[in-house]
Design a protein around this motif. Structure first.
Motif, short mmCIF file in Angstrom:
data_model
loop_
_atom_site.label_atom_id
_atom_site.label_comp_id
_atom_site.label_asym_id
_atom_site.label_seq_id
_atom_site.Cartn_x
_atom_site.Cartn_y
_atom_site.Cartn_z
N ARG A 1 0.86 -1.18 0.00
CA ARG A 1 0.00 0.00 0.00
C ARG A 1 0.90 1.23 0.00
N PHE A 2 1.34 1.62 -1.18
CA PHE A 2 2.24 2.77 -1.29
C PHE A 2 1.45 4.07 -1.20
N ALA A 3 1.96 4.99 -0.37
CA ALA A 3 1.41 6.35 -0.24
C ALA A 3 -0.11 6.33 -0.04
N HIS A 4 -0.56 5.51 0.90
CA HIS A 4 -2.00 5.42 1.15
C HIS A 4 -2.54 6.79 1.61
N GLU A 5 -3.83 6.97 1.38
CA GLU A 5 -4.52 8.24 1.72
C GLU A 5 -3.82 9.44 1.09
N MET A 6 -3.31 9.22 -0.11
CA MET A 6 -2.56 10.29 -0.78
C MET A 6 -3.38 11.56 -0.94
N ASN A 7 -4.68 11.43 -1.17
CA ASN A 7 -5.52 12.61 -1.35
C ASN A 7 -5.68 13.40 -0.07
N TRP A 8 -5.53 12.75 1.09
CA TRP A 8 -5.60 13.44 2.38
C TRP A 8 -4.22 13.95 2.81
N TYR A 9 -3.20 13.10 2.73
CA TYR A 9 -1.90 13.46 3.27
C TYR A 9 -1.22 14.58 2.49
N VAL A 10 -1.55 14.77 1.23
CA VAL A 10 -1.03 15.93 0.50
C VAL A 10 -1.62 17.21 1.07
N ARG A 11 -2.91 17.20 1.34
CA ARG A 11 -3.54 18.39 1.93
C ARG A 11 -2.99 18.67 3.32
N ALA A 12 -2.69 17.62 4.06
CA ALA A 12 -2.17 17.78 5.43
C ALA A 12 -0.70 18.17 5.45
N GLY A 13 -0.03 18.04 4.31
CA GLY A 13 1.39 18.37 4.24
C GLY A 13 2.33 17.22 4.57
N THR A 14 1.78 16.05 4.85
CA THR A 14 2.60 14.87 5.17
C THR A 14 3.31 14.37 3.92
N TYR A 15 2.57 14.29 2.80
CA TYR A 15 3.17 13.98 1.52
C TYR A 15 3.31 15.28 0.73
N LYS A 16 4.32 15.32 -0.13
CA LYS A 16 4.58 16.54 -0.89
C LYS A 16 4.58 16.22 -2.39
N GLY A 17 3.80 17.00 -3.11
CA GLY A 17 3.72 16.82 -4.54
C GLY A 17 2.28 16.87 -5.01
N ASN A 18 2.07 16.62 -6.28
CA ASN A 18 0.73 16.66 -6.85
C ASN A 18 0.35 15.28 -7.39
N SER A 19 -0.85 15.19 -7.92
CA SER A 19 -1.36 13.89 -8.36
C SER A 19 -0.59 13.34 -9.55
N THR A 20 -0.11 14.21 -10.43
CA THR A 20 0.69 13.75 -11.57
C THR A 20 1.99 13.13 -11.09
N GLN A 21 2.64 13.78 -10.13
CA GLN A 21 3.88 13.24 -9.57
C GLN A 21 3.61 11.95 -8.80
N PHE A 22 2.47 11.89 -8.11
CA PHE A 22 2.11 10.67 -7.40
C PHE A 22 2.00 9.50 -8.37
N LYS A 23 1.33 9.72 -9.48
CA LYS A 23 1.13 8.62 -10.43
C LYS A 23 2.45 8.15 -11.03
N THR A 24 3.38 9.07 -11.26
CA THR A 24 4.71 8.68 -11.73
C THR A 24 5.42 7.85 -10.68
N ALA A 25 5.34 8.30 -9.41
CA ALA A 25 5.96 7.55 -8.31
C ALA A 25 5.35 6.15 -8.20
N TRP A 26 4.03 6.08 -8.30
CA TRP A 26 3.33 4.79 -8.22
C TRP A 26 3.81 3.85 -9.33
N ARG A 27 3.93 4.38 -10.51
CA ARG A 27 4.34 3.54 -11.63
C ARG A 27 5.80 3.10 -11.50
N ASN A 28 6.63 3.92 -10.85
CA ASN A 28 7.99 3.47 -10.54
C ASN A 28 7.96 2.29 -9.57
#
Length: 293
Positions: A129-156
């Protein structure tokens, strides 16, 4: 992989005969059940199994990538022997807290894959479960980046793990107000094996349909993917509310949702006491366990 009668059927997830490889504890409705143990307070999955008298089907553990320079997975590996002895599938929640999505390079993804292999080499199935709750943790500042960058990271991550037998990629956003808000974070069906959603309910009338129905239809049924609840409990920690939600997931009829395979309860005491087994009174624990076979 998810199995039925010892045969790999991961390609046929929306079948009621298709069950988790670690097919142990399950509800009276046939849904397999496990726990997120409070490991920071020293609670192990073995202790929960002892308290319930049943072997968990899943165990959820959390780990942070704390630097863009590498990932050693020690928060997971510290529990490898314990997970192996339990016979459970590991839900490994790997959180990119110390770097941005754009820093989840193929090298970092290779580190994650190396950690996963240490479990799968021991015969332990891993739902990553990579970067779970990504839509919440980005808003909270725990994860940094946007959805496009997330999808690239996921595909890596996908590229590094796709050939690991016994590893399935598990996409699980946090509950969103409307269904369309998930779509920008969706990596695409070719890159996901299991879908799910984190949510904590606050009404005794909650059902699988009212809480997960729309998400299930869009991402599990819609893409023919396994559906699992990786993290849930109730807020507040009212006993009647807890028992109603356990019953809704473990004993109510969910035959209309054949992609739905498992629940992993958040058995921790944090801002709320989410537990339904550990340190509960005998009557409360017995009420919980009445939902299981």
């Amino acid at each position: 992989m998810l199995m039925a009668q010892g045969v790999n059927v991961a390609a046929e997830p929306c079948s009621s005969s298709n069950v988790p490889a670690s097919s142990h504890m399950k509800g009276t409705n046939g849904i397999y059940w496990g726990w997120n143990p409070d490991v920071e307070k020293g609670v192990t999955i073995s202790e929960i199994n002892s308290a319930t008298g049943k072997k968990a089907s899943t165990v959820g553990l959390f780990s942070q990538i704390s630097s863009p320079n590498g990932f050693d997975g020690h928060q997971l590996l510290n529990h490898l022997d314990e997970v192996k002895a339990s016979g459970a599938t590991l839900i490994a929640s790997v959180m990119p807290n110390g770097l941005s999505f754009s820093e989840v390079t193929p090298a970092i993804a290779s580190d994650v894959a190396s950690v996963v292999k240490q479990f799968t080499n021991q015969g332990i199935e891993v739902w990553l479960r990579f970067a779970h709750e990504m839509n919440w943790y980005v808003r909270a500042g725990t994860y940094k980046g946007n959805s496009t960058q997330f999808k690239t990271a996921w595909r890596n991550i996908h590229a590094a793990t796709k050939d690991i037998t016994g590893c399935l990629l598990f996409w699980s956003p946090n509950n969103a107000k409307t269904l369309d808000l998930y779509e920008e974070w969706w990596p695409g069906p070719a890159y996901v094996d299991i879908v799910g959603m984190d949510l904590y309910v606050n009404t005794e009338t909650s059902t699988f349909k009212t809480i997960y129905g729309g998400f299930y239809d869009a991402y599990a049924k819609g893409h023919n993917k396994h559906f699992a609840v990786p993290e849930t409990a109730t807020k507040p920690d009212n006993e009647a509310l807890k028992q109603a939600w356990v019953s809704a997931l473990a004993s109510k009829n969910v035959a209309a949702y054949p992609c739905f395979k498992s629940v992993t309860w958040f058995e921790l005491h944090k801002s709320w006491d989410y537990r339904v087994v550990m340190s509960r009174g005998e009557a409360a624990k017995e009420a919980t366990m009445a939902n299981f076979v």
